[in-house]
Every structure is written in structure tokens, then in C-alpha cells.
Design a protein around this motif. Structure first.
Motif, PDB file in Angstrom:
ATOM      1  N   ARG A 170       0.843  -1.204   0.000  1.00  0.00           N
ATOM      2  CA  ARG A 170       0.000   0.000   0.000  1.00  0.00           C
ATOM      3  C   ARG A 170       0.878   1.255   0.000  1.00  0.00           C
ATOM      4  NH1 ARG A 170      -5.555   1.654   2.579  1.00  0.00           N
ATOM      5  NH2 ARG A 170      -5.326   3.909   2.447  1.00  0.00           N
ATOM      6  N   ALA A 171       1.917   1.263   0.812  1.00  0.00           N
ATOM      7  CA  ALA A 171       2.805   2.424   0.886  1.00  0.00           C
ATOM      8  C   ALA A 171       3.476   2.676  -0.469  1.00  0.00           C
ATOM      9  CB  ALA A 171       3.850   2.233   1.972  1.00  0.00           C
ATOM     10  N   LEU A 172       3.925   1.618  -1.125  1.00  0.00           N
ATOM     11  CA  LEU A 172       4.565   1.774  -2.436  1.00  0.00           C
ATOM     12  C   LEU A 172       3.580   2.285  -3.484  1.00  0.00           C
ATOM     13  CD1 LEU A 172       6.790  -1.423  -2.482  1.00  0.00           C
ATOM     14  CD2 LEU A 172       7.586   0.952  -2.486  1.00  0.00           C
ATOM     15  N   VAL A 173       2.369   1.752  -3.474  1.00  0.00           N
ATOM     16  CA  VAL A 173       1.353   2.191  -4.430  1.00  0.00           C
ATOM     17  C   VAL A 173       1.019   3.665  -4.193  1.00  0.00           C
ATOM     18  CG1 VAL A 173      -1.059   1.892  -5.147  1.00  0.00           C
ATOM     19  CG2 VAL A 173       0.414  -0.104  -4.859  1.00  0.00           C
ATOM     20  N   LEU A 198      -7.812   1.653  -3.764  1.00  0.00           N
ATOM     21  CA  LEU A 198      -7.240   2.451  -4.847  1.00  0.00           C
ATOM     22  C   LEU A 198      -7.990   3.772  -5.021  1.00  0.00           C
ATOM     23  CD1 LEU A 198      -6.487  -0.477  -7.258  1.00  0.00           C
ATOM     24  CD2 LEU A 198      -4.776   1.064  -6.256  1.00  0.00           C
ATOM     25  N   ARG A 199      -9.302   3.732  -4.890  1.00  0.00           N
ATOM     26  CA  ARG A 199     -10.079   4.979  -4.944  1.00  0.00           C
ATOM     27  C   ARG A 199      -9.686   5.895  -3.793  1.00  0.00           C
ATOM     28  NH1 ARG A 199     -16.108   2.674  -6.321  1.00  0.00           N
ATOM     29  NH2 ARG A 199     -15.887   2.733  -8.586  1.00  0.00           N
ATOM     30  N   GLU A 200      -9.568   5.304  -2.615  1.00  0.00           N
ATOM     31  CA  GLU A 200      -9.228   6.066  -1.407  1.00  0.00           C
ATOM     32  C   GLU A 200      -7.879   6.777  -1.532  1.00  0.00           C
ATOM     33  OE1 GLU A 200      -7.774   4.746   2.979  1.00  0.00           O
ATOM     34  OE2 GLU A 200      -9.630   3.810   2.280  1.00  0.00           O
ATOM     35  N   ILE A 201      -6.909   6.116  -2.164  1.00  0.00           N
ATOM     36  CA  ILE A 201      -5.579   6.719  -2.258  1.00  0.00           C
ATOM     37  C   ILE A 201      -5.369   7.507  -3.555  1.00  0.00           C
ATOM     38  CG2 ILE A 201      -4.499   5.127  -0.636  1.00  0.00           C
ATOM     39  CD1 ILE A 201      -3.376   3.529  -2.906  1.00  0.00           C
ATOM     40  N   GLY A 202      -6.431   7.667  -4.334  1.00  0.00           N
ATOM     41  CA  GLY A 202      -6.384   8.579  -5.466  1.00  0.00           C
ATOM     42  C   GLY A 202      -5.922   8.019  -6.794  1.00  0.00           C
ATOM     43  N   LYS A 237      -0.779  10.345 -15.307  1.00  0.00           N
ATOM     44  CA  LYS A 237      -1.927   9.600 -14.800  1.00  0.00           C
ATOM     45  C   LYS A 237      -1.443   8.205 -14.407  1.00  0.00           C
ATOM     46  CE  LYS A 237      -5.322  12.107 -17.565  1.00  0.00           C
ATOM     47  NZ  LYS A 237      -5.211  13.269 -16.787  1.00  0.00           N
ATOM     48  N   VAL A 238      -2.211   7.528 -13.551  1.00  0.00           N
ATOM     49  CA  VAL A 238      -1.812   6.226 -13.035  1.00  0.00           C
ATOM     50  C   VAL A 238      -2.918   5.203 -13.284  1.00  0.00           C
ATOM     51  CG1 VAL A 238      -1.125   4.930 -10.979  1.00  0.00           C
ATOM     52  CG2 VAL A 238      -0.410   7.309 -11.236  1.00  0.00           C
ATOM     53  N   VAL A 239      -2.513   4.018 -13.742  1.00  0.00           N
ATOM     54  CA  VAL A 239      -3.413   2.883 -13.915  1.00  0.00           C
ATOM     55  C   VAL A 239      -2.924   1.776 -12.993  1.00  0.00           C
ATOM     56  CG1 VAL A 239      -4.320   1.148 -15.522  1.00  0.00           C
ATOM     57  CG2 VAL A 239      -3.751   3.438 -16.366  1.00  0.00           C
ATOM     58  N   ALA A 240      -3.820   1.220 -12.194  1.00  0.00           N
ATOM     59  CA  ALA A 240      -3.478   0.058 -11.364  1.00  0.00           C
ATOM     60  C   ALA A 240      -3.922  -1.192 -12.107  1.00  0.00           C
ATOM     61  CB  ALA A 240      -4.159   0.143 -10.005  1.00  0.00           C
ATOM     62  N   MET A 284       3.902  10.436  -6.623  1.00  0.00           N
ATOM     63  CA  MET A 284       5.009  10.851  -7.471  1.00  0.00           C
ATOM     64  C   MET A 284       4.531  11.103  -8.905  1.00  0.00           C
ATOM     65  SD  MET A 284       8.299   8.628  -8.594  1.00  0.00           S
ATOM     66  CE  MET A 284       7.158   7.375  -9.124  1.00  0.00           C
ATOM     67  N   ALA A 285       3.764  10.172  -9.452  1.00  0.00           N
ATOM     68  CA  ALA A 285       3.283  10.315 -10.830  1.00  0.00           C
ATOM     69  C   ALA A 285       2.391  11.547 -10.967  1.00  0.00           C
ATOM     70  CB  ALA A 285       2.526   9.052 -11.247  1.00  0.00           C
ATOM     71  N   ASN A 286       1.488  11.736 -10.015  1.00  0.00           N
ATOM     72  CA  ASN A 286       0.617  12.912 -10.065  1.00  0.00           C
ATOM     73  C   ASN A 286       1.408  14.203 -10.027  1.00  0.00           C
ATOM     74  OD1 ASN A 286      -1.751  11.418 -10.277  1.00  0.00           O
ATOM     75  ND2 ASN A 286      -2.121  11.413  -8.085  1.00  0.00           N
TER      76      ASN A 286
END
Length: 150
Positions: A70-73, A101-105, A86-89, A79-81
Motif C-alpha cells: 500500500r505504501a509503495l502504491v 485504490l479509490r481512497e488513495i487517489g 496519470k496512473v493505472v493500477a 510521485m506520478a501525479n
């Protein structure tokens, strides 16, 4: 849209830079696939004009079990933002992963939670189903908002 892996970029950085820039000049979006595996050099995000970073599914799999994942994600998303990416999981397989994933943006997700790979013939009916599900969800959300305003 074209997905490239870090290992592809590592073969010859100068050639890869020219290639990526020429592809983007054609209007093609470039996604850095499987970010976090392989070389994971942050300099790629600076050197190569990427549009999106795709977080490898190995980090998503144990998102709600392993605090380090979770910390790495979260760090990758932040960082990407900050770099305007943009970021895709990748590899979202259940509602709990999606909620985190929604919670962490995280702006975009993909995985078996939404659909397994399908054939071209199945694509049309699948899109109709997804659109109907989205319309139903939006309707339920609108009804819920209306009730809270009354």
C-alpha cells in the motif's frame, strides 16, 4: 495508446528516447507498463515523455494485506501525479482493492474485477452490459443524492 515496458527502454536509451518522441508526435499516448518491476528507474519518468504509469499487479494483489505494498502504491501515485502523469493500477480483482485504490487517489484501474479477456465478437455485447451497469449505478447515485437533499 501504446504500452512499453521498462526493459524495452533500457536496451538503448538514446534510440528509445527518439522512438518514444516520434511515436508521441504521431498523437499516440505512451504508457509505461509494469512500473515497479524490473529496473524501475525514476529517471525514466523524467527522460521519456510518458502519459500514464501502470502499476504492476504484483503490488495490487496484496494491497489490503501488506502495508508495504500500500505504501509503495501510494508513493507511486503521489510521485506520478506530481509529474503530471496519470496512473493505472493493473490486476484489480476485487471490490476491496478497488476501494483502497479509490481512497488513495488512483485514477484508473483494470483487471478481472471488471472483465476477463474477451474475444472481438464478445466486445460489443460486453460494452452494452458495462454501459447499462454504469447507467444503473449513476441512477442509483442520483436517487441517493436526491433523497439526502429532501
Amino acid at each position: 495508446m501504446l504500452e512499453v515496458t521498462e526493459s524495452l527502454l533500457m536496451t538503448n536509451i538514446a534510440v528509445a528516447q527518439t522512438w518514444v518522441e516520434s511515436i508521441r508526435a504521431l498523437g499516440v499516448c505512451i504508457y509505461l507498463d509494469d512500473f515497479g518491476t524490473g529496473y524501475s528507474s525514476l529517471s525514466y519518468l523524467k527522460r521519456f515523455p510518458m502519459d500514464k504509469v501502470k502499476i504492476d499487479k504484483s503490488f495490487i494483489r496484496d494491497l489490503y494485506i501488506d502495508k508495504s505494498d500500500r505504501a509503495l502504491v501510494e508513493a507511486i501515485i503521489t510521485m506520478a501525479n506530481s509529474l503530471g502523469l496519470k496512473v493505472v493500477a493493473e490486476g484489480v480483482e476485487d471490490e476491496q482493492q478497488l476501494a483502497i485504490l479509490r481512497e488513495i487517489g488512483c485514477g484508473f484501474v483494470q483487471g478481472y474485477y471488471f472483465s476477463r479477456p474477451i474475444t472481438a465478437a464478445e466486445f460489443g455485447p460486453s460494452m452494452l452490459r458495462i454501459n447499462a451497469d454504469l447507467a444503473k449505478s449513476m441512477s442509483l447515485c442520483a436517487d441517493s443524492l436526491q433523497k439526502t437533499r429532501v
